[in-house]
Write a protein that holds these residues in place. Structure first.
Motif, PDB file in Angstrom:
ATOM      1  N   GLY A 160      49.908  24.741  29.446  1.00 46.26           N
ATOM      2  CA  GLY A 160      50.274  25.555  28.301  1.00 46.26           C
ATOM      3  C   GLY A 160      49.312  26.701  28.065  1.00 46.26           C
ATOM      4  N   GLY A 161      48.658  27.141  29.108  1.00 48.98           N
ATOM      5  CA  GLY A 161      47.651  28.194  29.036  1.00 48.98           C
ATOM      6  C   GLY A 161      46.451  27.793  29.857  1.00 48.98           C
ATOM      7  N   LEU A 162      45.405  28.600  29.812  1.00 51.93           N
ATOM      8  CA  LEU A 162      44.211  28.299  30.614  1.00 51.93           C
ATOM      9  C   LEU A 162      42.974  28.812  29.890  1.00 51.93           C
ATOM     10  CD1 LEU A 162      43.358  27.065  33.359  1.00 51.93           C
ATOM     11  CD2 LEU A 162      43.399  29.388  34.292  1.00 51.93           C
ATOM     12  N   ASP A 163      41.985  27.944  29.747  1.00 46.40           N
ATOM     13  CA  ASP A 163      40.715  28.288  29.116  1.00 46.40           C
ATOM     14  C   ASP A 163      39.551  28.296  30.096  1.00 46.40           C
ATOM     15  OD1 ASP A 163      41.771  28.240  26.319  1.00 46.40           O
ATOM     16  OD2 ASP A 163      42.090  26.122  26.807  1.00 46.40           O
ATOM     17  N   VAL A 164      39.601  27.432  31.095  1.00 47.48           N
ATOM     18  CA  VAL A 164      38.484  27.294  32.049  1.00 47.48           C
ATOM     19  C   VAL A 164      39.047  27.216  33.464  1.00 47.48           C
ATOM     20  CG1 VAL A 164      36.569  25.846  32.825  1.00 47.48           C
ATOM     21  CG2 VAL A 164      37.034  26.081  30.376  1.00 47.48           C
ATOM     22  N   LEU A 165      38.515  28.054  34.342  1.00 45.34           N
ATOM     23  CA  LEU A 165      38.833  27.994  35.762  1.00 45.34           C
ATOM     24  C   LEU A 165      37.553  27.709  36.519  1.00 45.34           C
ATOM     25  CD1 LEU A 165      40.586  28.463  38.325  1.00 45.34           C
ATOM     26  CD2 LEU A 165      39.933  30.897  38.145  1.00 45.34           C
ATOM     27  N   VAL A 166      37.571  26.672  37.357  1.00 46.31           N
ATOM     28  CA  VAL A 166      36.428  26.345  38.212  1.00 46.31           C
ATOM     29  C   VAL A 166      36.884  26.457  39.658  1.00 46.31           C
ATOM     30  CG1 VAL A 166      34.636  24.684  38.787  1.00 46.31           C
ATOM     31  CG2 VAL A 166      35.563  24.745  36.461  1.00 46.31           C
ATOM     32  N   THR A 167      36.349  27.439  40.380  1.00 44.11           N
ATOM     33  CA  THR A 167      36.759  27.656  41.770  1.00 44.11           C
ATOM     34  C   THR A 167      35.822  26.885  42.695  1.00 44.11           C
ATOM     35  OG1 THR A 167      35.436  29.692  41.942  1.00 44.11           O
ATOM     36  CG2 THR A 167      37.727  29.920  41.238  1.00 44.11           C
ATOM     37  N   ASN A 168      36.023  25.582  42.711  1.00 39.04           N
ATOM     38  CA  ASN A 168      35.138  24.695  43.479  1.00 39.04           C
ATOM     39  C   ASN A 168      35.507  24.606  44.954  1.00 39.04           C
ATOM     40  OD1 ASN A 168      33.266  22.251  43.848  1.00 39.04           O
ATOM     41  ND2 ASN A 168      35.282  21.418  44.381  1.00 39.04           N
ATOM     42  N   ALA A 169      36.756  24.841  45.310  1.00 44.18           N
ATOM     43  CA  ALA A 169      37.194  24.638  46.695  1.00 44.18           C
ATOM     44  C   ALA A 169      36.376  25.481  47.665  1.00 44.18           C
ATOM     45  CB  ALA A 169      38.673  24.990  46.825  1.00 44.18           C
ATOM     46  N   GLY A 170      35.945  24.866  48.747  1.00 40.65           N
ATOM     47  CA  GLY A 170      35.170  25.552  49.771  1.00 40.65           C
ATOM     48  C   GLY A 170      34.825  24.585  50.888  1.00 40.65           C
ATOM     49  N   HIS A 171      34.249  25.110  51.966  1.00 37.47           N
ATOM     50  CA  HIS A 171      33.987  24.249  53.123  1.00 37.47           C
ATOM     51  C   HIS A 171      33.023  24.950  54.063  1.00 37.47           C
ATOM     52  CE1 HIS A 171      34.812  21.203  56.165  1.00 37.47           C
ATOM     53  NE2 HIS A 171      35.733  20.656  55.396  1.00 37.47           N
ATOM     54  N   LEU A 172      32.138  24.174  54.687  1.00 39.30           N
ATOM     55  CA  LEU A 172      31.289  24.729  55.736  1.00 39.30           C
ATOM     56  C   LEU A 172      32.099  25.007  57.001  1.00 39.30           C
ATOM     57  CD1 LEU A 172      28.398  25.432  56.755  1.00 39.30           C
ATOM     58  CD2 LEU A 172      28.197  23.044  57.469  1.00 39.30           C
ATOM     59  N   VAL A 173      33.135  24.227  57.228  1.00 34.68           N
ATOM     60  CA  VAL A 173      34.034  24.282  58.392  1.00 34.68           C
ATOM     61  C   VAL A 173      33.347  23.726  59.638  1.00 34.68           C
ATOM     62  CG1 VAL A 173      35.504  25.704  59.886  1.00 34.68           C
ATOM     63  CG2 VAL A 173      35.326  26.224  57.425  1.00 34.68           C
ATOM     64  N   THR A 206      38.076  32.319  46.391  1.00 35.34           N
ATOM     65  CA  THR A 206      37.565  32.582  45.048  1.00 35.34           C
ATOM     66  C   THR A 206      38.241  33.812  44.456  1.00 35.34           C
ATOM     67  OG1 THR A 206      35.432  31.589  45.629  1.00 35.34           O
ATOM     68  CG2 THR A 206      35.464  33.048  43.716  1.00 35.34           C
ATOM     69  N   PHE A 207      38.348  34.853  45.240  1.00 32.95           N
ATOM     70  CA  PHE A 207      39.044  36.070  44.800  1.00 32.95           C
ATOM     71  C   PHE A 207      40.500  35.775  44.465  1.00 32.95           C
ATOM     72  CE2 PHE A 207      41.830  39.439  46.733  1.00 32.95           C
ATOM     73  CZ  PHE A 207      41.885  40.252  45.614  1.00 32.95           C
ATOM     74  N   THR A 240      32.373  29.902  39.207  1.00 32.28           N
ATOM     75  CA  THR A 240      32.554  29.904  40.653  1.00 32.28           C
ATOM     76  C   THR A 240      31.529  28.969  41.302  1.00 32.28           C
ATOM     77  OG1 THR A 240      31.059  31.775  41.035  1.00 32.28           O
ATOM     78  CG2 THR A 240      33.368  32.291  40.572  1.00 32.28           C
ATOM     79  N   MET A 241      31.802  28.626  42.547  1.00 27.89           N
ATOM     80  CA  MET A 241      30.906  27.711  43.267  1.00 27.89           C
ATOM     81  C   MET A 241      30.183  28.468  44.379  1.00 27.89           C
ATOM     82  SD  MET A 241      29.654  24.689  43.448  1.00 27.89           S
ATOM     83  CE  MET A 241      30.779  23.816  42.328  1.00 27.89           C
ATOM     84  N   ALA A 242      28.904  28.712  44.173  1.00 28.80           N
ATOM     85  CA  ALA A 242      28.058  29.316  45.206  1.00 28.80           C
ATOM     86  C   ALA A 242      27.320  28.191  45.933  1.00 28.80           C
ATOM     87  CB  ALA A 242      27.099  30.325  44.592  1.00 28.80           C
ATOM     88  N   SER A 243      26.112  28.441  46.352  1.00 25.61           N
ATOM     89  CA  SER A 243      25.312  27.449  47.071  1.00 25.61           C
ATOM     90  C   SER A 243      23.909  28.000  47.210  1.00 25.61           C
ATOM     91  CB  SER A 243      25.894  27.190  48.461  1.00 25.61           C
ATOM     92  OG  SER A 243      24.982  26.477  49.287  1.00 25.61           O
ATOM     93  N   VAL A 244      22.941  27.116  47.354  1.00 28.32           N
ATOM     94  CA  VAL A 244      21.593  27.581  47.675  1.00 28.32           C
ATOM     95  C   VAL A 244      21.598  28.378  48.971  1.00 28.32           C
ATOM     96  CG1 VAL A 244      20.906  25.523  48.970  1.00 28.32           C
ATOM     97  CG2 VAL A 244      19.169  26.857  47.759  1.00 28.32           C
ATOM     98  N   ALA A 245      22.590  28.153  49.821  1.00 32.34           N
ATOM     99  CA  ALA A 245      22.710  28.921  51.065  1.00 32.34           C
ATOM    100  C   ALA A 245      22.904  30.402  50.801  1.00 32.34           C
ATOM    101  CB  ALA A 245      23.867  28.386  51.907  1.00 32.34           C
TER     102      ALA A 245
END
Length: 253
Positions: free
Chosen positions: A84-97, A121-122, A141-146
């Protein structure tokens, strides 16, 4: 600490297990209804949703390949309709591959890592912006120490992608701030008991990582999730464009 509205409406990508699951559960514990996105792990995503429901919050799973903008547009729209709407988006998906030195790296590997971490993320942020503008919402968004230290052996593409996420976070924060949206990032260091390190980091390298952490232990998914809840809370309402390093002082800027 509670998130800003009750119920907050949150979408977490890559929430079937690990850090993503911990984030989804922590947001639910703070009062959020959660759209649980997954790529392949349908059964695990359903477990996450069931745990959220057991906390008394609404939850539903949504599938989609975050590397495909059309699929992202679809699952974001479906999640917004459910919530019914959106307040928080967390773009956690990612992978080293996978790990590959530059000299041996194929074009396919490079683009795969960039797409699953940075392009995704974009795509996800773009798809959610109109809904977040309507609510004055938050993006994490999900970054990394990398992104700061280049990562471990064979992680050039991953480090570049996560550095891109940090830059994207800064630029997007400036662009959408006038719309009432904050954009922040978290950069985990060594987080134990995740598929990431169990798959790509040897036991010896994991032990060496832990021994170099000043607080004396590895990080946990819950450590990252707590930071995301903070960034989604009223306490962080003036924090935007920043990246929080969740490293136990292993990496200092």
């Amino acid at each position: 600490m509670t998130v800003e509205q009750t119920p907050v409406r949150a979408l977490v990508t890559g929430a079937a297990h690990g850090i993503g699951r911990a984030i989804a559960l922590a947001l639910a514990e703070a009062g959020a209804d959660v759209a649980v996105h997954y790529g392949h792990s349908a059964d695990e995503a359903e477990k996450t949703a069931a745990q959220i429901t057991a906390l008394g919050r609404r939850a539903k799973t949504f599938a989609g390949d975050v590397r495909d903008s059309a699929q992202v547009n679809t699952f974001v729209a479906d999640a917004v309709e459910f919530l019914g709407g959106l307040d928080v988006l967390v773009t956690n998906a990612g992978h080293l591959v996978g790990r590959s030195p530059v000299a041996d790296m194929t074009d396919e590997h490079w683009h795969s890592v960039i797409d699953v971490n940075l392009s995704s993320t974009f795509y996800t942020c773009r798809a959610a912006l109109s809904s977040l503008a309507a609510s004055g919402g938050r993006i994490v968004t999900m970054a990394s120490v990398a992104a700061h230290n280049g990562g471990g052996p064979g992680a050039v593409a991953y480090g570049a992608a996560k550095a891109g996420v940090v830059g994207f976070t800064k630029a997007l924060a400036k662009e959408v701030g006038p719309k009432g949206i904050t954009v922040t990032s978290v950069a985990p260091g060594f987080i134990a008991n995740t598929a990431f390190h169990d798959t790509f980091t040897s036991p010896e390298a994991q032990a060496a990582n832990v021994s170099s952490i000043p607080v004396g232990r590895a990080g946990t998914p819950d450590d990252v999730a707590a930071a995301v809840v903070y960034l989604s809370s009223p306490a962080a309402r003036f924090l935007s464009g920043a990246t929080l390093d969740i490293t136990g002082a292993q990496w200092l800027r």
